[in-house]
Design a protein around this motif. Structure first.
Motif, short mmCIF file in Angstrom:
data_model
loop_
_atom_site.label_atom_id
_atom_site.label_comp_id
_atom_site.label_asym_id
_atom_site.label_seq_id
_atom_site.Cartn_x
_atom_site.Cartn_y
_atom_site.Cartn_z
N THR A 101 -14.86 52.79 82.33
CA THR A 101 -15.53 53.97 82.87
C THR A 101 -16.69 54.34 81.94
N PRO A 102 -17.63 55.17 82.41
CA PRO A 102 -18.72 55.59 81.52
C PRO A 102 -18.20 56.25 80.24
N GLU A 103 -17.13 57.03 80.37
CA GLU A 103 -16.57 57.69 79.18
C GLU A 103 -15.99 56.67 78.22
N ARG A 104 -15.29 55.67 78.76
CA ARG A 104 -14.70 54.65 77.90
C ARG A 104 -15.79 53.81 77.24
N LEU A 105 -16.83 53.48 77.96
CA LEU A 105 -17.94 52.72 77.38
C LEU A 105 -18.60 53.49 76.25
N ASP A 106 -18.75 54.79 76.42
CA ASP A 106 -19.31 55.62 75.35
C ASP A 106 -18.41 55.58 74.12
N ALA A 107 -17.09 55.64 74.34
CA ALA A 107 -16.15 55.63 73.23
C ALA A 107 -16.17 54.27 72.51
N ILE A 108 -16.25 53.18 73.27
CA ILE A 108 -16.30 51.85 72.66
C ILE A 108 -17.59 51.68 71.87
N ALA A 109 -18.71 52.12 72.43
CA ALA A 109 -19.99 52.02 71.72
C ALA A 109 -19.95 52.81 70.43
N ALA A 110 -19.37 54.01 70.47
CA ALA A 110 -19.27 54.83 69.26
C ALA A 110 -18.40 54.15 68.21
N HIS A 111 -17.30 53.54 68.66
CA HIS A 111 -16.41 52.85 67.71
C HIS A 111 -17.12 51.67 67.06
N ILE A 112 -17.79 50.85 67.87
CA ILE A 112 -18.50 49.69 67.32
C ILE A 112 -19.55 50.15 66.31
N ALA A 113 -20.26 51.21 66.64
CA ALA A 113 -21.30 51.72 65.74
C ALA A 113 -20.70 52.20 64.43
N GLU A 114 -19.66 53.01 64.49
CA GLU A 114 -19.08 53.54 63.27
C GLU A 114 -18.42 52.44 62.44
N PHE A 115 -17.75 51.51 63.11
CA PHE A 115 -17.13 50.37 62.42
C PHE A 115 -18.20 49.56 61.70
N SER A 116 -19.31 49.32 62.39
CA SER A 116 -20.39 48.52 61.82
C SER A 116 -21.10 49.25 60.68
N LEU A 117 -21.32 50.54 60.85
CA LEU A 117 -21.98 51.31 59.79
C LEU A 117 -21.14 51.34 58.52
N ALA A 118 -19.82 51.38 58.67
CA ALA A 118 -18.94 51.37 57.49
C ALA A 118 -19.06 50.03 56.77
N ALA A 119 -19.11 48.93 57.53
CA ALA A 119 -19.27 47.61 56.92
C ALA A 119 -20.64 47.47 56.27
N ILE A 120 -21.65 47.97 56.94
CA ILE A 120 -23.02 47.90 56.41
C ILE A 120 -23.11 48.67 55.08
N LYS A 121 -22.47 49.83 55.03
CA LYS A 121 -22.46 50.61 53.78
C LYS A 121 -21.83 49.81 52.65
N HIS A 122 -20.75 49.10 52.97
CA HIS A 122 -20.08 48.27 51.95
C HIS A 122 -21.02 47.18 51.45
N PHE A 123 -21.69 46.47 52.36
CA PHE A 123 -22.59 45.38 51.96
C PHE A 123 -23.78 45.92 51.18
N LYS A 124 -24.27 47.07 51.58
CA LYS A 124 -25.40 47.67 50.87
C LYS A 124 -25.01 48.00 49.43
N GLU A 125 -23.83 48.60 49.25
CA GLU A 125 -23.37 48.95 47.91
C GLU A 125 -23.09 47.71 47.08
N THR A 126 -22.54 46.68 47.71
CA THR A 126 -22.26 45.43 47.00
C THR A 126 -23.55 44.78 46.50
N ASN A 127 -24.55 44.74 47.37
CA ASN A 127 -25.84 44.11 47.01
C ASN A 127 -26.55 44.89 45.91
N SER A 128 -26.39 46.22 45.91
CA SER A 128 -27.09 47.05 44.92
C SER A 128 -26.51 46.85 43.52
N HIS A 129 -25.26 46.33 43.44
CA HIS A 129 -24.61 46.14 42.15
C HIS A 129 -24.82 44.73 41.60
N GLU A 130 -25.45 43.88 42.42
CA GLU A 130 -25.66 42.50 41.98
C GLU A 130 -26.95 42.36 41.17
#
Length: 224
Positions: free
Chosen positions: A195-224
Motif C-alpha cells: 500500500t502507499p503507507e507501507r511503501l512509505d514505511a519501507i522507503a523510510a526504513h531503507i533510508a535510515e538503515f543506509s544512513l546509519a551504514a554511511i555514517k559508519h563508513f564515513k567515520e571509519t574513513n576519517s580515522h584512516e
C-alpha cells in the motif's frame, strides 16, 4: 556481426495512436513470456490486432519495438525520474530519502506494468541484447550517477570511489529486492501489502538503515 540496434531511436513522446499503443502492450506481454530472441512479430501483431507492416511503420523492426517496450516499461508513469525527485532536497540526507522513495514507488506503480517489465528484465539478464546499453545510458545510468553524487556528499568521497559505488549498490539492492523477490516475499510475509503507507514505511526504513551504514563508513574513513 552487425548490431541489432544500429540506429539510435529517439525517445518517443507520448503517442496516442491506437495501433502504436496496442503494439506496445502486446509486445510487452510477448517479450515477457518469451524474451527478445524467441518472441515473434507475428505473435505480437496477432495479439495487437495489427498487421506486420505496422511494426515497421511505428518501430522500424523487432529490435526497435523491443527497445520501445523497455523504455515504456521503465518510464515513470507520470512520476518524476528518481534523480529529479532528489532535486527538491535541501540536504544530502533528504536527497537520499527522496531518491529511495521515488525508486520504490516507480517499481510498484501499477500504471507502468511492472509485472511484465520484471519478467522482461529476467530474460534480458539471462540473454542480454544490444538494447541493454541504451537503456542503461538513457535511464538507469543517470539515476545511478545521481545516487553516487548524493552518497559522495554524505561520505565525503568522490562519486567514482569504490566505497561510493559499493554503498550505491547496497542502497539500490535494498530497493530492487522488494520488486524482484516479490513472489518469495509474499510467501515469507503473507501479510505484507504494498500500500502507499507501507511503501512509505519501507522507503523510510531503507533510508535510515543506509544512513546509519554511511555514517559508519564515513567515520571509519576519517580515522584512516
Amino acid at each position: 556481426m552487425a548490431s541489432s540496434f544500429p540506429i539510435p531511436i529517439p525517445v518517443p513522446a507520448e503517442n496516442h495512436d491506437a495501433t502504436h499503443a496496442r503494439l506496445l502492450e502486446a509486445a510487452g506481454q510477448v517479450f515477457a513470456e518469451h524474451g527478445f530472441q524467441s518472441a515473434t512479430i507475428r505473435d505480437i501483431c496477432t495479439r495487437a490486432n495489427a498487421n506486420i507492416a505496422a511494426v515497421n511503420y511505428h518501430f522500424r523492426d523487432k529490435a526497435g519495438l523491443y527497445l520501445a517496450v523497455l523504455r515504456h516499461s521503465m518510464s515513470a508513469g507520470g512520476q518524476p525520474e528518481p534523480r529529479e525527485a532528489a532535486l527538491r532536497a535541501e540536504t544530502p540526507e533528504e536527497a537520499l530519502r527522496l531518491i529511495i522513495s521515488a525508486m520504490l514507488l516507480r517499481m510498484h506503480n501499477p500504471k507502468t506494468g511492472r509485472a511484465c517489465h520484471l519478467r522482461i528484465m529476467v530474460h534480458e539478464m539471462a540473454q542480454p541484447t544490444d538494447a541493454l546499453p541504451k537503456v542503461v545510458e538513457e535511464i538507469i545510468g543517470p539515476n545511478y550517477a545521481a545516487m553516487r553524487q548524493i552518497l559522495s556528499l554524505l561520505l565525503h568521497t568522490q562519486p567514482d570511489d569504490d566505497i561510493t559505488r559499493l554503498c550505491a549498490h547496497s542502497v539500490i539492492g535494498q530497493v530492487v529486492h522488494y520488486a524482484h523477490a516479490g513472489p518469495v516475499i509474499g510467501l515469507l510475509w503473507p501479510d505484507l501489502k504494498m500500500t502507499p503507507e507501507r511503501l512509505d514505511a519501507i522507503a523510510a526504513h531503507i533510508a535510515e538503515f543506509s544512513l546509519a551504514a554511511i555514517k559508519h563508513f564515513k567515520e571509519t574513513n576519517s580515522h584512516e
